[in-house]
Enzyme design. Structure first.
Site, PDB file in Angstrom:
ATOM      1  N   GLY A 233       0.815  -1.219   0.000  1.00 29.61           N
ATOM      2  CA  GLY A 233       0.000   0.000   0.000  1.00 29.61           C
ATOM      3  C   GLY A 233       0.844   1.262   0.000  1.00 29.61           C
ATOM      4  N   GLN A 234       0.146   2.403  -0.014  1.00 29.02           N
ATOM      5  CA  GLN A 234       0.881   3.655  -0.184  1.00 29.02           C
ATOM      6  C   GLN A 234       1.659   4.074   1.071  1.00 29.02           C
ATOM      7  OE1 GLN A 234      -1.059   7.315  -0.759  1.00 29.02           O
ATOM      8  NE2 GLN A 234      -2.728   6.896   0.665  1.00 29.02           N
ATOM      9  N   ILE A 235       1.117   3.845   2.267  1.00 27.73           N
ATOM     10  CA  ILE A 235       1.898   4.182   3.472  1.00 27.73           C
ATOM     11  C   ILE A 235       3.157   3.309   3.528  1.00 27.73           C
ATOM     12  CG2 ILE A 235       1.933   4.125   6.006  1.00 27.73           C
ATOM     13  CD1 ILE A 235      -1.051   4.784   5.968  1.00 27.73           C
TER      14      ILE A 235
ATOM     15  N   ARG B 233     -10.216   5.792   3.698  1.00 24.67           N
ATOM     16  CA  ARG B 233     -11.473   6.464   3.353  1.00 24.67           C
ATOM     17  C   ARG B 233     -11.274   7.337   2.116  1.00 24.67           C
ATOM     18  NH1 ARG B 233     -12.410  11.750   7.267  1.00 24.67           N
ATOM     19  NH2 ARG B 233     -10.222  12.187   7.647  1.00 24.67           N
TER      20      ARG B 233
ATOM     21  N   ARG C 167       1.047  17.079  13.534  1.00 23.21           N
ATOM     22  CA  ARG C 167       0.325  18.147  12.832  1.00 23.21           C
ATOM     23  C   ARG C 167       0.108  19.332  13.769  1.00 23.21           C
ATOM     24  NH1 ARG C 167      -4.070  13.864  10.284  1.00 23.21           N
ATOM     25  NH2 ARG C 167      -3.032  13.603   8.277  1.00 23.21           N
TER      26      ARG C 167
ATOM     27  N   ASP D  65      -1.499  13.180  14.363  1.00 26.50           N
ATOM     28  CA  ASP D  65      -2.253  14.342  14.855  1.00 26.50           C
ATOM     29  C   ASP D  65      -1.349  15.209  15.732  1.00 26.50           C
ATOM     30  OD1 ASP D  65      -4.882  13.160  13.905  1.00 26.50           O
ATOM     31  OD2 ASP D  65      -4.210  11.641  15.307  1.00 26.50           O
TER      32      ASP D  65
ATOM     33  N   GLY E 121      -4.197   1.373  10.564  1.00 22.05           N
ATOM     34  CA  GLY E 121      -5.413   1.259   9.732  1.00 22.05           C
ATOM     35  C   GLY E 121      -6.633   1.803  10.464  1.00 22.05           C
ATOM     36  N   ASN E 122      -7.455   2.558   9.765  1.00 20.79           N
ATOM     37  CA  ASN E 122      -8.593   3.249  10.387  1.00 20.79           C
ATOM     38  C   ASN E 122      -9.867   2.411  10.446  1.00 20.79           C
ATOM     39  OD1 ASN E 122      -7.707   5.832  11.190  1.00 20.79           O
ATOM     40  ND2 ASN E 122      -7.471   6.413   9.037  1.00 20.79           N
TER      41      ASN E 122
ATOM     42  N   HIS F  78      -8.541   9.004  17.076  1.00 23.80           N
ATOM     43  CA  HIS F  78      -7.972   9.517  15.816  1.00 23.80           C
ATOM     44  C   HIS F  78      -9.142   9.744  14.861  1.00 23.80           C
ATOM     45  CE1 HIS F  78      -5.497  10.213  12.380  1.00 23.80           C
ATOM     46  NE2 HIS F  78      -5.993   9.172  11.745  1.00 23.80           N
TER      47      HIS F  78
HETATM   48  P1  NAD Z   1      -3.697   1.602   0.629  1.00 21.67           P
HETATM   49  O1  NAD Z   1      -5.024   1.213   0.104  1.00 21.67           O
HETATM   50  O2  NAD Z   1      -2.735   2.312  -0.234  1.00 21.67           O
HETATM   51  O3  NAD Z   1      -2.956   0.306   1.176  1.00 21.67           O
HETATM   52  C1  NAD Z   1      -3.576  -0.619   2.015  1.00 21.67           C
HETATM   53  C2  NAD Z   1      -2.993  -1.963   1.694  1.00 21.67           C
HETATM   54  O4  NAD Z   1      -3.503  -2.890   2.653  1.00 21.67           O
HETATM   55  C3  NAD Z   1      -3.363  -2.483   0.304  1.00 21.67           C
HETATM   56  O5  NAD Z   1      -2.184  -2.841  -0.408  1.00 21.67           O
HETATM   57  C4  NAD Z   1      -4.242  -3.687   0.599  1.00 21.67           C
HETATM   58  O6  NAD Z   1      -4.092  -4.727  -0.358  1.00 21.67           O
HETATM   59  C5  NAD Z   1      -3.714  -4.101   1.975  1.00 21.67           C
HETATM   60  N1  NAD Z   1      -4.640  -4.923   2.755  1.00 21.67           N
HETATM   61  C6  NAD Z   1      -5.993  -4.881   2.782  1.00 21.67           C
HETATM   62  N2  NAD Z   1      -6.458  -5.840   3.604  1.00 21.67           N
HETATM   63  C7  NAD Z   1      -5.383  -6.466   4.124  1.00 21.67           C
HETATM   64  C8  NAD Z   1      -5.226  -7.561   5.016  1.00 21.67           C
HETATM   65  N3  NAD Z   1      -6.281  -8.216   5.555  1.00 21.67           N
HETATM   66  N4  NAD Z   1      -3.977  -7.960   5.335  1.00 21.67           N
HETATM   67  C9  NAD Z   1      -2.904  -7.340   4.796  1.00 21.67           C
HETATM   68  N5  NAD Z   1      -2.990  -6.329   3.908  1.00 21.67           N
HETATM   69  C10 NAD Z   1      -4.218  -5.898   3.594  1.00 21.67           C
HETATM   70  O7  NAD Z   1      -3.976   2.421   1.993  1.00 21.67           O
HETATM   71  P2  NAD Z   1      -2.968   3.361   2.802  1.00 21.67           P
HETATM   72  O8  NAD Z   1      -3.064   4.730   2.263  1.00 21.67           O
HETATM   73  O9  NAD Z   1      -1.635   2.703   2.909  1.00 21.67           O
HETATM   74  O10 NAD Z   1      -3.704   3.413   4.222  1.00 21.67           O
HETATM   75  C11 NAD Z   1      -3.818   2.243   5.020  1.00 21.67           C
HETATM   76  C12 NAD Z   1      -4.691   2.531   6.236  1.00 21.67           C
HETATM   77  O11 NAD Z   1      -4.058   3.486   7.091  1.00 21.67           O
HETATM   78  C13 NAD Z   1      -6.064   3.121   5.895  1.00 21.67           C
HETATM   79  O12 NAD Z   1      -7.040   2.520   6.750  1.00 21.67           O
HETATM   80  C14 NAD Z   1      -5.906   4.594   6.247  1.00 21.67           C
HETATM   81  O13 NAD Z   1      -7.128   5.224   6.535  1.00 21.67           O
HETATM   82  C15 NAD Z   1      -5.020   4.480   7.471  1.00 21.67           C
HETATM   83  N6  NAD Z   1      -4.303   5.690   7.901  1.00 21.67           N
HETATM   84  C16 NAD Z   1      -4.216   5.941   9.233  1.00 21.67           C
HETATM   85  C17 NAD Z   1      -3.517   7.046   9.704  1.00 21.67           C
HETATM   86  C18 NAD Z   1      -3.420   7.352  11.171  1.00 21.67           C
HETATM   87  O14 NAD Z   1      -2.943   8.449  11.523  1.00 21.67           O
HETATM   88  N7  NAD Z   1      -3.801   6.479  12.094  1.00 21.67           N
HETATM   89  C19 NAD Z   1      -2.905   7.887   8.784  1.00 21.67           C
HETATM   90  C20 NAD Z   1      -3.006   7.612   7.418  1.00 21.67           C
HETATM   91  C21 NAD Z   1      -3.719   6.496   6.987  1.00 21.67           C
HETATM   92  C1  LMR Z   2      -5.112  10.860   8.352  1.00 25.19           C
HETATM   93  O1  LMR Z   2      -5.362  11.379   9.445  1.00 25.19           O
HETATM   94  O2  LMR Z   2      -4.473  11.447   7.463  1.00 25.19           O
HETATM   95  C2  LMR Z   2      -5.563   9.452   8.105  1.00 25.19           C
HETATM   96  O3  LMR Z   2      -6.288   8.956   9.183  1.00 25.19           O
HETATM   97  C3  LMR Z   2      -6.266   9.280   6.801  1.00 25.19           C
HETATM   98  C4  LMR Z   2      -7.660   9.842   6.868  1.00 25.19           C
HETATM   99  O4  LMR Z   2      -8.608   9.132   6.484  1.00 25.19           O
HETATM  100  O5  LMR Z   2      -7.831  10.996   7.271  1.00 25.19           O
END
Ligand code: NAD
Ligand code: LMR
Length: 324
Positions: free
Chosen positions: A14-16, A92, A162, A159, A130-131, A187
């Site tokens: 994924g992107q993170i 999201r 930020r 947060d 993951g959210n 969060h």
């Molecule tokens: P993304 O869609 O780019 O990547 C998510 C990856 O997870 C995908 O490659 C997908 O195939 C994989 N995946 C899905 N289900 C899975 C499973 N059961 N087991 C293993 N891998 C699985 O998303 P992203 O941008 O990397 O974001 C990931 C999560 O992080 C999202 O829920 C996003 O909202 C959350 N997030 C949280 C914060 C925070 O501050 N807490 C910040 C940014 C993003």
């Molecule tokens: C963030 O705070 O950037 C992440 O939780 C992604 C989102 O859905 O806002």
């Protein structure tokens, strides 16, 4: 050289993760003298993309990387893991709140909690990214009865970071000058970024900014920053989320002098009900975190802390069937 530690990262394609894994491999999380074994988990449909990430990791020839495991089986990816960063889940899109993801993502965290329980190191440190991160961490923890609940944390460090920058910019100071800033609660858009306890360059923050700016600009800006990034980038935060995850795990593992924010199991501190994962001010030392006690809570803060606690209780009720 130290013995390698095992770091499990879910959502490896994924992107993170595209930012996170490479920074961990370079030593940003555990230091330049700590070899690592990377254990990357993906869903079957994303294994080809994950293999591409592994090819690029190999092409970096990182001196600290001793081995890379790529799997679509959580039992393999979590085997003996010392650290687990649970990133993999759906992000999201515009117009959604993070809790709208509960239904889509909650099942992932019950299964992964069970796999951590059965296969990870008994001392594993777990960070849920993951959210909706707090409630996903609660689900994972409740499905891992043989691990201590305190081993499960969720990320509010993004947060926190930020908020540090918003306050530093408003006061014309550097983030390094800001102390005792706190993110309370979830969060989500109900989080409470609190500067009532905070000093900037040794002076009380509330004496340096207008009350109106604090209540009507700073707080909503921090609460809504994730949505603002989605609007601007067309995708949710990635590099900043990875950076915050590294900060969270580095401070937990190696300690730090500053007060930082981590979502951890509530233990009754500050009157917050036990049984939810709530962001508190913490200090980290010797591989442990402790909630910092003794901050004064005025009526304004109490109301905001209560609102975000209420939201976490509602999220918990919505996933009661997954909590064992
Ligand atoms: P993304 O869609 O780019 O990547 C998510 C990856 O997870 C995908 O490659 C997908 O195939 C994989 N995946 C899905 N289900 C899975 C499973 N059961 N087991 C293993 N891998 C699985 O998303 P992203 O941008 O990397 O974001 C990931 C999560 O992080 C999202 O829920 C996003 O909202 C959350 N997030 C949280 C914060 C925070 O501050 N807490 C910040 C940014 C993003
Ligand atoms: C963030 O705070 O950037 C992440 O939780 C992604 C989102 O859905 O806002």
């Amino acid at each position: 050289m130290k013995d390698p530690v095992r770091i499990a990262i879910t959502g490896g394609a994924g992107q993170i993760s595209y930012s996170l894994i490479f920074r961990i491999a370079a030593g940003d999380m555990l230091g330049p003298d700590q070899p690592v074994i990377l254990q990357l988990l993906e869903i079957p449909q994303a294994m080809e993309a994950l293999n591409g990430v592994v090819m690029e990791l190999n092409d970096c020839a990182f001196p600290l990387v001793h081995d890379i495991v790529a799997s679509d089986d959580a039992n393999v990816a979590f085997k003996d893991a010392d650290f687990a960063l649970l990133v993999g889940s759906r992000p999201r899109g515009p117009g959604m709140e993070r809790k709208d993801l509960l239904e889509a993502n909650a099942a992932i965290f019950s299964a992964q909690g069970r796999a951590l329980n059965d296969y990870a190191s008994r001392d594993v440190k777990v960070l849920v990214v993951g959210n909706p991160a707090n409630t996903n961490a609660l689900i994972a923890s409740c499905n891992a009865p043989d691990l201590d609940a305190g081993q499960f944390t969720a990320m509010t460090r993004l947060d926190h970071n930020r908020a540090l920058t918003q306050l530093a910019q408003q006061t014309g100071k550097h983030v390094n000058d800001v102390e005792n800033l706190i993110i309370w609660g979830n969060h989500s858009a109900t989080q409470y970024p609190d500067i009532a306890q905070c000093q900037v360059d040794g002076k009380p923050a509330l004496e340096l900014v207008e009350r109106d700016w604090y209540e009507n600009d700073f707080i909503p800006t921090v609460q809504q920053r994730g949505a603002a990034i989605i609007k601007a980038r067309g995708a949710s935060s990635a590099a900043s989320a990875a950076s915050a995850a590294i900060d969270h795990m580095r401070d937990w593992a190696l300690g730090c002098d500053a007060v930082v924010s981590m979502a951890v199991p509530a233990d009754g501190s500050y009157g917050i009900e036990e049984g939810i994962i709530y962001s508190f001010p913490v200090r980290c030392q010797g591989g442990h975190y402790a909630i910092v006690q003794g901050f004064d809570i005025d009526a304004f803060s109490r109301e905001k802390m209560q609102a975000t606690e209420n939201e976490l209780r509602e999220e918990r009720s919505a996933v009661a069937h997954l909590l064992g």
